[in-house]
Motif scaffolding. Sequence first.
Motif, PDB file in Angstrom:
ATOM      1  N   HIS A 370       8.806   1.047   2.709  1.00  0.00           N
ATOM      2  CA  HIS A 370       9.633  -0.124   3.041  1.00  0.00           C
ATOM      3  C   HIS A 370       9.494  -1.230   1.999  1.00  0.00           C
ATOM      4  N   ASP A 371       9.082  -0.865   0.789  1.00  0.00           N
ATOM      5  CA  ASP A 371       9.078  -1.766  -0.363  1.00  0.00           C
ATOM      6  C   ASP A 371       8.231  -3.016  -0.147  1.00  0.00           C
ATOM      7  N   ALA A 372       7.054  -2.830   0.405  1.00  0.00           N
ATOM      8  CA  ALA A 372       6.131  -3.959   0.545  1.00  0.00           C
ATOM      9  C   ALA A 372       5.593  -4.343  -0.827  1.00  0.00           C
ATOM     10  N   ASP A 373       5.244  -5.614  -0.998  1.00  0.00           N
ATOM     11  CA  ASP A 373       4.754  -6.046  -2.292  1.00  0.00           C
ATOM     12  C   ASP A 373       3.379  -5.444  -2.572  1.00  0.00           C
ATOM     13  N   HIS A 374       3.041  -5.387  -3.831  1.00  0.00           N
ATOM     14  CA  HIS A 374       1.815  -4.704  -4.256  1.00  0.00           C
ATOM     15  C   HIS A 374       0.566  -5.366  -3.686  1.00  0.00           C
ATOM     16  N   GLN A 375       0.556  -6.667  -3.577  1.00  0.00           N
ATOM     17  CA  GLN A 375      -0.622  -7.357  -3.055  1.00  0.00           C
ATOM     18  C   GLN A 375      -0.882  -6.985  -1.603  1.00  0.00           C
ATOM     19  N   THR A 376       0.182  -6.832  -0.827  1.00  0.00           N
ATOM     20  CA  THR A 376       0.030  -6.427   0.579  1.00  0.00           C
ATOM     21  C   THR A 376      -0.584  -5.038   0.684  1.00  0.00           C
ATOM     22  N   VAL A 377      -0.101  -4.113  -0.130  1.00  0.00           N
ATOM     23  CA  VAL A 377      -0.645  -2.755  -0.104  1.00  0.00           C
ATOM     24  C   VAL A 377      -2.117  -2.768  -0.517  1.00  0.00           C
ATOM     25  N   SER A 378      -2.455  -3.554  -1.529  1.00  0.00           N
ATOM     26  CA  SER A 378      -3.846  -3.623  -1.980  1.00  0.00           C
ATOM     27  C   SER A 378      -4.744  -4.218  -0.899  1.00  0.00           C
ATOM     28  N   ASP A 379      -4.261  -5.242  -0.205  1.00  0.00           N
ATOM     29  CA  ASP A 379      -5.059  -5.847   0.872  1.00  0.00           C
ATOM     30  C   ASP A 379      -5.296  -4.864   2.008  1.00  0.00           C
ATOM     31  N   VAL A 380      -4.278  -4.106   2.348  1.00  0.00           N
ATOM     32  CA  VAL A 380      -4.440  -3.099   3.407  1.00  0.00           C
ATOM     33  C   VAL A 380      -5.451  -2.035   2.989  1.00  0.00           C
ATOM     34  N   PHE A 381      -5.392  -1.648   1.732  1.00  0.00           N
ATOM     35  CA  PHE A 381      -6.354  -0.648   1.253  1.00  0.00           C
ATOM     36  C   PHE A 381      -7.784  -1.186   1.313  1.00  0.00           C
ATOM     37  N   GLU A 382      -7.994  -2.433   0.962  1.00  0.00           N
ATOM     38  CA  GLU A 382      -9.331  -3.017   1.024  1.00  0.00           C
ATOM     39  C   GLU A 382      -9.829  -3.077   2.464  1.00  0.00           C
ATOM     40  N   LYS A 383      -8.945  -3.373   3.395  1.00  0.00           N
ATOM     41  CA  LYS A 383      -9.340  -3.345   4.812  1.00  0.00           C
ATOM     42  C   LYS A 383      -9.729  -1.934   5.234  1.00  0.00           C
ATOM     43  N   ALA A 384      -9.022  -0.954   4.712  1.00  0.00           N
ATOM     44  CA  ALA A 384      -9.341   0.432   5.069  1.00  0.00           C
ATOM     45  C   ALA A 384     -10.734   0.805   4.585  1.00  0.00           C
ATOM     46  N   LEU A 385     -11.117   0.348   3.413  1.00  0.00           N
ATOM     47  CA  LEU A 385     -12.451   0.672   2.901  1.00  0.00           C
ATOM     48  C   LEU A 385     -13.559   0.097   3.771  1.00  0.00           C
TER      49      LEU A 385
END
Length: 947
Positions: A370-385
């Motif tokens: 859904h074309d989320a901005d890169h910073q949002t995807v990176s923040d979600v990944f950090e939460k996953a870790l």
Amino acid sequence: MATSDSEEELQHQRMEEEDEKDLDEPEVVSEGEAKMEKDEGSEEEEDSSDEDEKENEAEIQRLEEQLSINAYDYNCHVDLIKLLRHEGELIKLRRARQKMSELFPLSEEIWLDWLRDEIRMASEESDREKVYELFEKAVKDYICPEIWLEYAQYSIGGIEKTGGIEKVRAVFERAVTSVGLHMTKGAAIWEAYREFENAVLSLQEQLSPDPSSEEAGLQAQRQRINSLFLRQLSVPLLDMEGTYAEYEEWCGSLVLASVKQLYNKTLQQLEKYRSYEDTLLIAEPPKLSEYQAYIDFEMKEGDPLRIQLIFERAIAENCLVPDLWSRYTQYLDRQLKIKDLVLAVHIRAVRNCPWTVGLWKRYLLALERHDADHQTVSDVFEKALSAGFIQAWDYVEIWQAYLDYLRRRVDFRQDSSKELEEMRSAFSRAMEYLKTDVEERFSESGDPSCTIMQNWARIEARHCNNMQRARELWDSIMTKGNAKFANMWLEYCNLERAHGDAQHCRKALHRAVQCTSDYPEHVCEVLLNFERIEGTLEDWDTAVQKTETRLSRINEQRTKAAEKEAAFVQKEDERAEQRKKARADKKALKKAKRDAKFGEKRKAEEREEEEWDTEEVAGQPNKKTRGEGDYFASEKIKNIDAKIGLFGRELATKIVDHPSQQKTVATAHKNDMGKVLHDHSKDSITVFVSNLSYSMDDPEDKMKETLGKCGEIAEIRPVYSNKGNFRGYCYVEFKDEKSALDALKLDRKEIDGRPMFVSPCIDKARNPELKVFKYSTALEKHKLFISGLPFSCTKEELEEICRGHGTVKEIRLVTNRSGKPKGLAYVEYENETQASQAVLKMDGMTVKDHCIKVAISNPPRRNVPEKTDPNKPTGPMVPRQIYGARGKGRTQLALLPRALVRQNVVAAKTENGTLPDTVPASSSSSVAQETPKKLTNADFARMLLNK
């Protein structure tokens, strides 16, 4: 004069008032004393309340400290909120609720308490806006009709403001869209909506001075109410009959035929759903299987709104089931594809089940889709870790998903870009993270085959045309213990052949021939095939020489390993023979000592037999304590029926006179002491009770007392030894099969300090493969295995520790046969999610100075002997020995000298240090058909002369 009289009268009145005041003073004092007594009586209550407040404050401080250590302790958050609400700490309570809502979705009960508390404290308009914001957060966690109803009712309070009516209608419209299809609770929203519109209609009728001039507005409002009725009648809801009756009363005239048709059609739809709703009403929470069946039905019907609603209803009661969230998000990703809806559900999924890596991967893909901005995807990944996954491999998967996303962002047509450098930096960070953080936590990196590094090398070779970097990465892979695996070398060779050159591929294959230990023959074959296509004659000769040398060395190693294994087996056989001989010697020595000990006793018995004819012994036969002695009878009694044995079997026994015959009869009785006759036709109503104490005084009474509650007992058969001692087990026969099944539930009940084993009565001779084991031996994801417990740990203490992480269904402490604990336990939770959380929080915990280990229950597979095929030969095809009619007895010796016995052994030809898999058919058939050659007298004479 008149003035003086009035002054005297006034003075007299004042004096009377003072006298009355003096008279009232004792009453005031008595009231004060009563008040003092009351205060003294309430001091004790105040003291006790002060103590309670101190205890609560200490508990609040403890919970806050615990949350500072582990912020993801759900139960700790709930307990803290309850205590703060009880103490009235509004500021701390608001802060605690906000902190919990940031980490977890809140339940309906917590949200309603929070909302009602905020509504009571809202006094200004700014506070009212904050309550609206809180309602918006509440309706996003779960679909709760009660919260929507509370939201709509609260919004009615602002109706007097500009646009207040339209704001209330907007809230009601969102409510009916969200929960209006809820078959059991949706009607309340519709009815509240209609009541609001009816109130608006009444208000308009009261405020309009001229009804004729406002007729258009009133007619529009009536049409709005009529539309609400029709919308509700088109939705299959429970108690639709009452809504239709209310509509008829509201119309005041005949209902249109189209409305009746709509109502009947909705009733037909209601009948399709009624069976599923009835099943949910009678089912026990959490009703997961019932909801799954309901979801399957809705998926077949294909209505997106109803599918979404049934998923939401199921999740509200099963919010910690990852599979349910996974199915819901998969449906939204593939079918609806509405950005706001899909992403909102993904956020709720990872907040409810943060330990499930699959939900985080789906979330990252949805953000990219859904074309989320890169910073949002990176923040979600950090939460996953930081979510706390259960396995090391989960971290490899989430890293791989994020690296795939970064790779898709790179435009490889450019030699250098910001995205490319970010991807390379992420690959380096991933390997460092797996090496440090993950390996420190799980004692393994989770990626032994270096899949992430392999993918990086392929990207460098394929997309970046940087083969040198790819070779460096693959060389690093080989140094991590992967050089012995043939598949790793073959992957690298394929990469070289696709994007490198033949020279590097040849060098890699030569190294593979030297290093590979799992499939060296296959690697040698690949090298030869490569040189057959790419190499010169010199390259071919070199490859053949290397492969032959390597295979020769491999064969030598295998031969030495086989010889070493054979020597080890022979050594073990010799040790077993020595142990067997030692046991036989010990047994013989023990028997000799026993014979010497009872030698004098035998002589005394022989003298007693000689004097038997001259003595008469009166009375019944007696059995001595140790099972020694004889049975005596009167000389005059010749034939009597006596009860002998252990279970009252009536045996006709003839008492004889001769001493030697008396001794024979007594010995026969003694040998029958341990024998128990059992009718296998009664196995279904009989249980076998074992592991009882040998010192049990009266086993029959004890079993009647213990098992008599299960049903009427027909017979109890304890088993005794030849010396009359109880052997610790018995058979209990009931009148019916139900009683026997109830008795099996008492398995492992403690009797006299030992666990009593109760098992079905099964004839092992008829069912040799049947294993009666109460507990599962397979993987159980909802059950934990705990080791390292202190022996003093009780079941209650362990339950107190475990129930803080979920609902505990059963706890079993493992004990030995004597009932002593072994420091092991099995804990069964309600679902695998709670068990997974318990593993994370309890593994490594210290219990009474013992560090315990906690893991998912997965017992090792038991060694089951393989069935032997009678039609398949298991050894050399030697002729079958012919025995006599009684078989080979102990005294049936072979009189033929060993030197004359000829055994046919098939000589196996070894090749490359291994035995051939098959024997030629001709040789095997000849061996099978060959029979021992009979020797004549001439053969014997010839052999003797040669000797």
